[in-house]
Design an enzyme around this catalytic site. Sequence first.
Site, PDB file in Angstrom:
ATOM      1  N   SER A  56      35.204  38.641  60.142  1.00 39.02           N
ATOM      2  CA  SER A  56      34.055  39.030  59.317  1.00 39.02           C
ATOM      3  C   SER A  56      32.781  38.553  60.003  1.00 39.02           C
ATOM      4  O   SER A  56      32.835  37.795  60.977  1.00 39.02           O
ATOM      5  CB  SER A  56      34.169  38.393  57.929  1.00 39.02           C
ATOM      6  OG  SER A  56      34.030  36.985  58.047  1.00 39.02           O
ATOM      7  N   ASP A  93      35.420  43.150  60.165  1.00 37.40           N
ATOM      8  CA  ASP A  93      35.613  43.359  58.738  1.00 37.40           C
ATOM      9  C   ASP A  93      34.234  43.401  58.064  1.00 37.40           C
ATOM     10  O   ASP A  93      33.418  42.500  58.272  1.00 37.40           O
ATOM     11  CB  ASP A  93      36.446  42.173  58.211  1.00 37.40           C
ATOM     12  CG  ASP A  93      37.000  42.408  56.827  1.00 37.40           C
ATOM     13  OD1 ASP A  93      37.050  43.569  56.383  1.00 37.40           O
ATOM     14  OD2 ASP A  93      37.407  41.411  56.187  1.00 37.40           O
ATOM     15  N   ASP A 115      30.481  49.066  56.388  1.00 37.51           N
ATOM     16  CA  ASP A 115      30.591  49.127  54.931  1.00 37.51           C
ATOM     17  C   ASP A 115      29.234  49.456  54.309  1.00 37.51           C
ATOM     18  O   ASP A 115      28.403  48.581  54.093  1.00 37.51           O
ATOM     19  CB  ASP A 115      31.116  47.783  54.416  1.00 37.51           C
ATOM     20  CG  ASP A 115      31.229  47.760  52.896  1.00 37.51           C
ATOM     21  OD1 ASP A 115      30.969  48.805  52.270  1.00 37.51           O
ATOM     22  OD2 ASP A 115      31.571  46.697  52.354  1.00 37.51           O
ATOM     23  N   GLY A 226      41.121  43.513  49.853  1.00 42.38           N
ATOM     24  CA  GLY A 226      41.341  42.657  48.677  1.00 42.38           C
ATOM     25  C   GLY A 226      42.750  42.741  48.140  1.00 42.38           C
ATOM     26  O   GLY A 226      42.974  42.802  46.944  1.00 42.38           O
ATOM     27  N   SER A 228      45.360  40.554  48.443  1.00 39.04           N
ATOM     28  CA  SER A 228      46.143  39.323  48.330  1.00 39.04           C
ATOM     29  C   SER A 228      46.851  39.293  46.980  1.00 39.04           C
ATOM     30  O   SER A 228      46.394  39.908  46.022  1.00 39.04           O
ATOM     31  CB  SER A 228      45.239  38.090  48.465  1.00 39.04           C
ATOM     32  OG  SER A 228      44.965  37.832  49.826  1.00 39.04           O
ATOM     33  N   ASN A 268      44.549  44.694  53.939  1.00 38.16           N
ATOM     34  CA  ASN A 268      43.841  43.461  54.284  1.00 38.16           C
ATOM     35  C   ASN A 268      44.304  42.302  53.411  1.00 38.16           C
ATOM     36  O   ASN A 268      44.272  42.395  52.185  1.00 38.16           O
ATOM     37  CB  ASN A 268      42.337  43.628  54.057  1.00 38.16           C
ATOM     38  CG  ASN A 268      41.710  44.655  54.979  1.00 38.16           C
ATOM     39  OD1 ASN A 268      42.395  45.275  55.781  1.00 38.16           O
ATOM     40  ND2 ASN A 268      40.415  44.825  54.862  1.00 38.16           N
ATOM     41  N   ASP A 270      43.569  38.218  53.131  1.00 40.01           N
ATOM     42  CA  ASP A 270      42.809  37.055  53.583  1.00 40.01           C
ATOM     43  C   ASP A 270      43.037  35.860  52.648  1.00 40.01           C
ATOM     44  O   ASP A 270      43.463  34.791  53.078  1.00 40.01           O
ATOM     45  CB  ASP A 270      41.314  37.415  53.667  1.00 40.01           C
ATOM     46  CG  ASP A 270      40.485  36.306  54.301  1.00 40.01           C
ATOM     47  OD1 ASP A 270      41.060  35.312  54.762  1.00 40.01           O
ATOM     48  OD2 ASP A 270      39.250  36.431  54.332  1.00 40.01           O
ATOM     49  N   SER A 271      42.801  36.056  51.362  1.00 42.22           N
ATOM     50  CA  SER A 271      42.846  34.923  50.422  1.00 42.22           C
ATOM     51  C   SER A 271      44.206  34.225  50.404  1.00 42.22           C
ATOM     52  O   SER A 271      44.270  32.993  50.328  1.00 42.22           O
ATOM     53  CB  SER A 271      42.505  35.396  49.007  1.00 42.22           C
ATOM     54  OG  SER A 271      41.185  35.884  48.981  1.00 42.22           O
TER      55      SER A 271
HETATM   56 ZN    ZN Z   1      37.141  43.658  52.186  1.00 42.55          ZN
END
Ligand code: ZN
Length: 327
Positions: A56, A93, A115, A226, A228, A268, A270-271
Amino acid sequence: MVHYRELGLVNTRELFRQAMAGGYALPAFNFNNLEQLQAIVTAAVDTRSPVILQVSKGARQYANQILLQYLAKGAVNMAQEMGCAIPIVLHLDHGDSFALARSCIETGFSSVMIDGSHLAYEDNVNLTKQVVMFAHGHDVTVEGELGVLAGIEDEVAAERSHYTRLEEVEDFVGRTGVGSLAISIGTSHGAYKFKVKAGEDVPPLRFDILEEVERRIPGFPIVLHGASSVPRNIVEEINRYGGKLEDTAGIPEEQLRRAAKSAVCKINIDSDGRLALTAAIRKVFAEHPEEFDPRKYLGPGRDALVELYKHKITHVLGSAGKVVLPG
Ligand SMILES: [Zn+2]
């Protein structure tokens, strides 16, 4: 200018084609530091999965862009040394400007997301088109986004989310020339996706929207952000060892498995990695307060990440064993 091929990286075009044909999704894992990267490469090599390394804007600032370049090159060489030259993508990202996307492309990224989903529709089209034109000059693939996800992660935050508007999908893909499209069907950023009490269900993903998108742009690679799952056992472990996370829940893996079999080619996560790393480090600190060697707590953190990533690759995304080696 460093082209990604000099670093041994690949763009997403062929990988998405194979994922679409094979009914699986590519893992896109974010990294900011050495241990996360080691874990991603180890898990991907062990499972014979292609992988997307995600960075990111915040990660780029945190890790230093020059160092990142060499970390990505190091990841390629590390995989070779481990005996399986898996395809590795270096992806930006949530790029938020042409300047950032351009800077990434010029420093070895093989794929970028632009984005513009928070902008007015025409502004999103124009910004995305500008990035695509520059990226294609370097054979870099571009991910665009339609719809706004709820939640917060790094510098991406949305006060109000909305699902992808179906009437914009064909027009956006046609006019911008993006290679993949992130859509909003109920996933959300961060660890606090849904506030639910034990035993309650989270709202299901809107598969009806996904199906309609597939009908409108058949065979076109779709991306879920998002995604996760915020495993309850990991949240509990963090809290057991002194953490203070509130009751929370993510996207059930069941639903992600279903999505991975559709036109969704990139998921994706990440968390979940942040949570797993934190839980492992907290455990060491709680059980061995005398420790002060970073390897003694980052090491177990890295081991926990390897397990998490292997689980996602094998049991959620379905990309294990999908590496197609030339010859
Ligand atoms: Zn995202």
